[in-house]
Design a protein around this motif. Sequence first.
Motif, mmCIF file in Angstrom:
data_model
loop_
_atom_site.group_PDB
_atom_site.id
_atom_site.type_symbol
_atom_site.label_atom_id
_atom_site.label_comp_id
_atom_site.label_asym_id
_atom_site.label_seq_id
_atom_site.Cartn_x
_atom_site.Cartn_y
_atom_site.Cartn_z
ATOM 1 N N LEU A 109 46.600 114.875 42.959
ATOM 2 C CA LEU A 109 47.196 113.616 42.559
ATOM 3 C C LEU A 109 47.911 113.063 43.746
ATOM 4 N N MET A 110 48.461 113.845 44.467
ATOM 5 C CA MET A 110 49.384 113.233 45.579
ATOM 6 C C MET A 110 48.758 112.269 46.549
ATOM 7 N N GLY A 111 49.388 111.218 46.765
ATOM 8 C CA GLY A 111 49.283 110.219 47.734
ATOM 9 C C GLY A 111 48.313 108.986 46.794
ATOM 10 N N SER A 153 47.906 105.904 44.013
ATOM 11 C CA SER A 153 48.797 105.187 43.424
ATOM 12 C C SER A 153 48.966 105.642 41.802
ATOM 13 N N PRO A 154 49.904 104.728 40.988
ATOM 14 C CA PRO A 154 49.885 105.382 39.659
ATOM 15 C C PRO A 154 48.574 105.301 39.034
ATOM 16 N N GLU A 155 48.054 104.113 39.032
ATOM 17 C CA GLU A 155 46.628 103.944 38.278
ATOM 18 C C GLU A 155 45.783 104.806 38.830
ATOM 19 N N GLU A 156 45.827 105.122 39.936
ATOM 20 C CA GLU A 156 44.587 106.219 40.524
ATOM 21 C C GLU A 156 44.654 107.435 40.022
ATOM 22 N N GLN A 157 46.272 107.663 39.844
ATOM 23 C CA GLN A 157 46.783 108.976 39.508
ATOM 24 C C GLN A 157 46.463 109.411 37.929
ATOM 25 N N GLN A 158 46.675 108.324 36.976
ATOM 26 C CA GLN A 158 46.328 108.112 35.739
ATOM 27 C C GLN A 158 44.724 108.556 35.595
ATOM 28 N N GLU A 159 44.015 107.810 36.323
ATOM 29 C CA GLU A 159 42.633 107.987 36.317
ATOM 30 C C GLU A 159 41.979 109.408 36.445
ATOM 31 N N LYS A 160 42.461 109.756 37.753
ATOM 32 C CA LYS A 160 42.298 111.055 38.425
ATOM 33 C C LYS A 160 42.836 112.277 37.118
ATOM 34 N N LEU A 161 43.809 111.921 36.723
ATOM 35 C CA LEU A 161 44.511 112.929 35.634
ATOM 36 C C LEU A 161 43.567 113.178 34.629
ATOM 37 N N GLU A 188 40.367 112.483 34.282
ATOM 38 C CA GLU A 188 39.282 113.142 34.944
ATOM 39 C C GLU A 188 39.431 114.656 34.868
ATOM 40 N N ILE A 189 40.703 115.139 35.204
ATOM 41 C CA ILE A 189 40.687 116.702 35.343
ATOM 42 C C ILE A 189 41.120 117.022 33.940
ATOM 43 N N LEU A 190 41.836 116.086 33.158
ATOM 44 C CA LEU A 190 41.971 116.806 31.689
ATOM 45 C C LEU A 190 40.576 116.790 30.846
ATOM 46 N N ALA A 191 39.841 115.877 31.162
ATOM 47 C CA ALA A 191 38.407 116.134 30.285
ATOM 48 C C ALA A 191 37.667 117.512 30.568
ATOM 49 N N SER A 192 37.909 118.050 31.858
ATOM 50 C CA SER A 192 37.321 119.172 32.365
ATOM 51 C C SER A 192 38.310 120.637 31.756
ATOM 52 N N LEU A 193 39.266 120.456 31.142
ATOM 53 C CA LEU A 193 40.075 121.336 30.633
ATOM 54 C C LEU A 193 39.916 121.746 29.228
ATOM 55 N N PRO A 215 41.864 122.374 25.484
ATOM 56 C CA PRO A 215 42.929 121.904 24.923
ATOM 57 C C PRO A 215 44.207 122.538 25.161
ATOM 58 N N GLU A 216 43.870 123.934 25.405
ATOM 59 C CA GLU A 216 45.192 124.906 25.657
ATOM 60 C C GLU A 216 45.748 124.476 27.145
ATOM 61 N N GLU A 217 44.795 124.151 27.831
ATOM 62 C CA GLU A 217 45.198 123.813 29.143
ATOM 63 C C GLU A 217 45.673 122.524 29.566
ATOM 64 N N GLN A 218 45.071 121.590 28.597
ATOM 65 C CA GLN A 218 45.565 120.130 28.601
ATOM 66 C C GLN A 218 47.030 120.260 28.365
ATOM 67 N N GLU A 219 47.311 121.063 27.293
ATOM 68 C CA GLU A 219 48.645 121.132 26.588
ATOM 69 C C GLU A 219 49.784 121.751 27.738
ATOM 70 N N GLN A 220 49.324 122.688 28.476
ATOM 71 C CA GLN A 220 49.918 123.480 29.492
ATOM 72 C C GLN A 220 50.280 122.174 30.552
ATOM 73 N N LEU A 221 49.559 121.345 30.749
ATOM 74 C CA LEU A 221 49.539 120.567 31.934
ATOM 75 C C LEU A 221 50.397 119.058 31.433
ATOM 76 N N VAL A 222 50.152 118.604 30.463
ATOM 77 C CA VAL A 222 50.819 117.401 30.408
ATOM 78 C C VAL A 222 51.561 117.456 28.879
ATOM 79 N N GLY A 223 51.852 118.828 28.103
ATOM 80 C CA GLY A 223 52.649 118.990 26.954
ATOM 81 C C GLY A 223 51.982 118.554 25.939
#
Length: 206
Positions: free
Chosen positions: A15-17, A19-27, A29-34, A36-44
């Motif tokens: 996610l480093m480097g 833009s906020p929009e790109e970060q959201q999109e990437k995040l 994408e990553i969340l979709a591969s995790l 529910p337990e891992e998602q919660e661990q990552l974003v609360g």
Amino acid sequence: MTLTPEKINEIKAQLMGLSPEEQQEKLQEILASLSPEEQEQLVGKQQCPFCSMVSGEIPVKKVYEDADCIAILDIHPASKGHMLLFPKKHYAMVAQMPDNEAGKLFAAANKLSKAAFEALNAAGTNIVAGNGAKAGQRAPHALINIIPRYEDDKVSIGWNPMQVEESEMETIAQTIASKIPAEKLKEEYKPVIKKYDAREEHLRMP
Ligand SMILES: [Zn+2]
């Protein structure tokens, strides 16, 4: 399965480097591969549903809105026209709200209650706010119920009155008063101990 610290660092690096929009999109994408337990661990935990109603992500039957609060129809109403009024800002319970914000919320509750009399021909209203699960609060967000009452409705809000010794009543009243900031406790707000009078029983809620 839970994420290892190495895996979390790897995600952060991805996610480093950006833009906020790109970060959201990437995040996303990553969340979709995790899991529910891992998602919660990552974003609360998942966002509060009432906050999602405020932002419009969850559709609602809105009956009132101003700068600070919003009122909707309860989808599981106690009676027809049962409204839920809540602040736009997230608070876990009404007791956590600053006095000025709670004041605005209660003023709005009174408007809705008056509207219930006029629009729904209600015979009465209950304005109910629970602070905490023990008080029956099920929502994770501060809210006030405005429940129109009709002849022969099946709504039940009540308690069995108990007897408390006069001396204990005195102690309770003084203890409560001592917890209210002194500058706000004007003479007229000081507790008046009134003797229990069974003849007034009919004046109690509901
Ligand atoms: Zn919320």
